[in-house]
Design a protein around this motif. Sequence first.
Motif, PDB file in Angstrom:
ATOM      1  N   PRO A   1       0.810  -1.233   0.000  1.00 19.10           N
ATOM      2  CA  PRO A   1       0.000   0.000   0.000  1.00 19.10           C
ATOM      3  C   PRO A   1       0.838   1.276   0.000  1.00 19.10           C
ATOM      4  O   PRO A   1       0.357   2.326  -0.430  1.00 19.10           O
ATOM      5  N   ILE A   2       2.087   1.172   0.449  1.00 21.16           N
ATOM      6  CA  ILE A   2       2.930   2.374   0.459  1.00 21.16           C
ATOM      7  C   ILE A   2       3.365   2.723  -0.957  1.00 21.16           C
ATOM      8  O   ILE A   2       3.368   3.894  -1.357  1.00 21.16           O
ATOM      9  N   LEU A   3       3.713   1.705  -1.721  1.00 18.30           N
ATOM     10  CA  LEU A   3       4.051   1.953  -3.126  1.00 18.30           C
ATOM     11  C   LEU A   3       2.826   2.510  -3.858  1.00 18.30           C
ATOM     12  O   LEU A   3       2.922   3.420  -4.675  1.00 18.30           O
ATOM     13  N   MET A   4       1.677   1.980  -3.520  1.00 11.91           N
ATOM     14  CA  MET A   4       0.440   2.479  -4.147  1.00 11.91           C
ATOM     15  C   MET A   4       0.205   3.935  -3.739  1.00 11.91           C
ATOM     16  O   MET A   4      -0.209   4.759  -4.566  1.00 11.91           O
ATOM     17  N   ALA A   5       0.489   4.257  -2.490  1.00 20.09           N
ATOM     18  CA  ALA A   5       0.340   5.647  -2.045  1.00 20.09           C
ATOM     19  C   ALA A   5       1.292   6.545  -2.831  1.00 20.09           C
ATOM     20  O   ALA A   5       0.938   7.644  -3.260  1.00 20.09           O
ATOM     21  N   ALA A   6       2.505   6.054  -3.055  1.00 21.52           N
ATOM     22  CA  ALA A   6       3.471   6.834  -3.833  1.00 21.52           C
ATOM     23  C   ALA A   6       2.951   7.066  -5.250  1.00 21.52           C
ATOM     24  O   ALA A   6       3.021   8.184  -5.774  1.00 21.52           O
ATOM     25  N   ASP A   7       2.406   6.016  -5.863  1.00 23.17           N
ATOM     26  CA  ASP A   7       1.836   6.155  -7.219  1.00 23.17           C
ATOM     27  C   ASP A   7       0.876   7.345  -7.254  1.00 23.17           C
ATOM     28  O   ASP A   7       0.899   8.182  -8.155  1.00 23.17           O
ATOM     29  N   ILE A   8       0.019   7.348  -6.250  1.00 24.02           N
ATOM     30  CA  ILE A   8      -1.076   8.319  -6.230  1.00 24.02           C
ATOM     31  C   ILE A   8      -0.568   9.725  -5.894  1.00 24.02           C
ATOM     32  O   ILE A   8      -0.892  10.704  -6.570  1.00 24.02           O
ATOM     33  N   LEU A   9       0.266   9.822  -4.844  1.00 28.15           N
ATOM     34  CA  LEU A   9       0.641  11.138  -4.323  1.00 28.15           C
ATOM     35  C   LEU A   9       1.641  11.875  -5.210  1.00 28.15           C
ATOM     36  O   LEU A   9       1.711  13.099  -5.212  1.00 28.15           O
ATOM     37  N   LEU A  10       2.386  11.119  -5.972  1.00 27.18           N
ATOM     38  CA  LEU A  10       3.433  11.687  -6.818  1.00 27.18           C
ATOM     39  C   LEU A  10       2.917  12.694  -7.841  1.00 27.18           C
ATOM     40  O   LEU A  10       3.651  13.567  -8.292  1.00 27.18           O
ATOM     41  N   TYR A  11       1.687  12.542  -8.241  1.00 30.10           N
ATOM     42  CA  TYR A  11       1.194  13.375  -9.350  1.00 30.10           C
ATOM     43  C   TYR A  11       0.136  14.385  -8.911  1.00 30.10           C
ATOM     44  O   TYR A  11      -0.556  14.951  -9.738  1.00 30.10           O
ATOM     45  N   GLY A  12       0.000  14.585  -7.604  1.00 33.34           N
ATOM     46  CA  GLY A  12      -1.033  15.509  -7.139  1.00 33.34           C
ATOM     47  C   GLY A  12      -2.425  15.005  -7.470  1.00 33.34           C
ATOM     48  O   GLY A  12      -3.360  15.787  -7.711  1.00 33.34           O
ATOM     49  N   THR A  13      -2.576  13.694  -7.460  1.00 32.20           N
ATOM     50  CA  THR A  13      -3.852  13.072  -7.830  1.00 32.20           C
ATOM     51  C   THR A  13      -5.005  13.539  -6.947  1.00 32.20           C
ATOM     52  O   THR A  13      -4.876  13.595  -5.724  1.00 32.20           O
TER      53      THR A  13
END
Length: 334
Positions: free
Chosen positions: A131-143
């Motif tokens: 879930p942390i990698l998934m959080a990174a996916d999401i947060l990286l782009y200002g989603t």
Amino acid sequence: MTEKKPIIFSGIQPSGNLTLGNYVGALKNWVSLQDKYDCLFSLVDLHTITVRQDPKSFRSNCYDALAIYLAVGIDPIRHNVFLQSHVPAHTQLAWILNCYSYMGELSRMTQFKDKSKKNETNINVGLFSYPILMAADILLYGTNLVPVGADQKQHVEIARDLALRFNNIYGQVFAIPEVYHPPLGARLMSLQEPTKKMSKSDDNSSATIFLLDKPEDILNKFKRAVTDSDTEICFDIKNKPGVSNLLTILAVVTDRSVEEWTTQLQGSGYGKLKTATAENLIEFLRPMQKRYYQLRKDQEYLDSVLKQGAARAVDASQEILKKVYDVLGFIPTF
Ligand code: TRP
């Protein structure tokens, strides 16, 4: 000046053939979100290796999934289609977020518990920190919005918690993402055990419809589909999960309502319901499968999509990553 649209991020693991469940639960909605949002649709291949993969099939699965994305109508020019492993910032940010996540909150994740049970001999740390990698996916782009199925809601909540926690300490670094519930989201169930979600990793291959299934296989799977002991066609998830699942599929692929179909099929019996569902689904899949096979042969085109997607995503990922490094006090590179 064109107004900035809200940002959507979503991803699917390229871990084998995509299913009708993936289409209805994710891809179909993605296609319709493309007009209103700026979208990033990733093939989250780094997540996939939390379960052992055969390298050769893994690579071809990635191309298969990409060709499916394109065949269902995702537009790689207007939006960003890319492989997660092509954008180093995902793992860079994931490491940092690891240091802000707690063992306790991750241990509570239902998917971790389920997957640990399924992979008893390989409960690796990646499965735990997934879930942390998934959080990174999401947060990286200002989603702003994350369209996912109900089973991923908990993970989006962790992403929110991490963003809020980080922002509390360091100021407004991350946008706070929200789960996006599609207006007409349908959840498809296994054809063999209709109280279970349709899954690409089901041990029983009759339980799942794959987007690339041949017409005769589809017909056979529906013939074998579990219904119940009486004969009345009605939508009642609790008492008639199998029949309700078939009606859902029929409604989705014909763009008509469950009510219309229930009325039309009144008194026909389950045999008719099964063949009607199979036949309509076969017609629905036909044009998509045709596009898929054309695209899948065109290696050069697929690579060009990946190349362009990666370049754009790498570029888009830098702003927030730099900000994170900066607020944490890392010395910038020279
Ligand atoms: N965990 C998601 C799934 O299995 C896939 C995924 C990875 C994802 N990163 C994501 C979905 C970011 C949405 C946003 O379905």
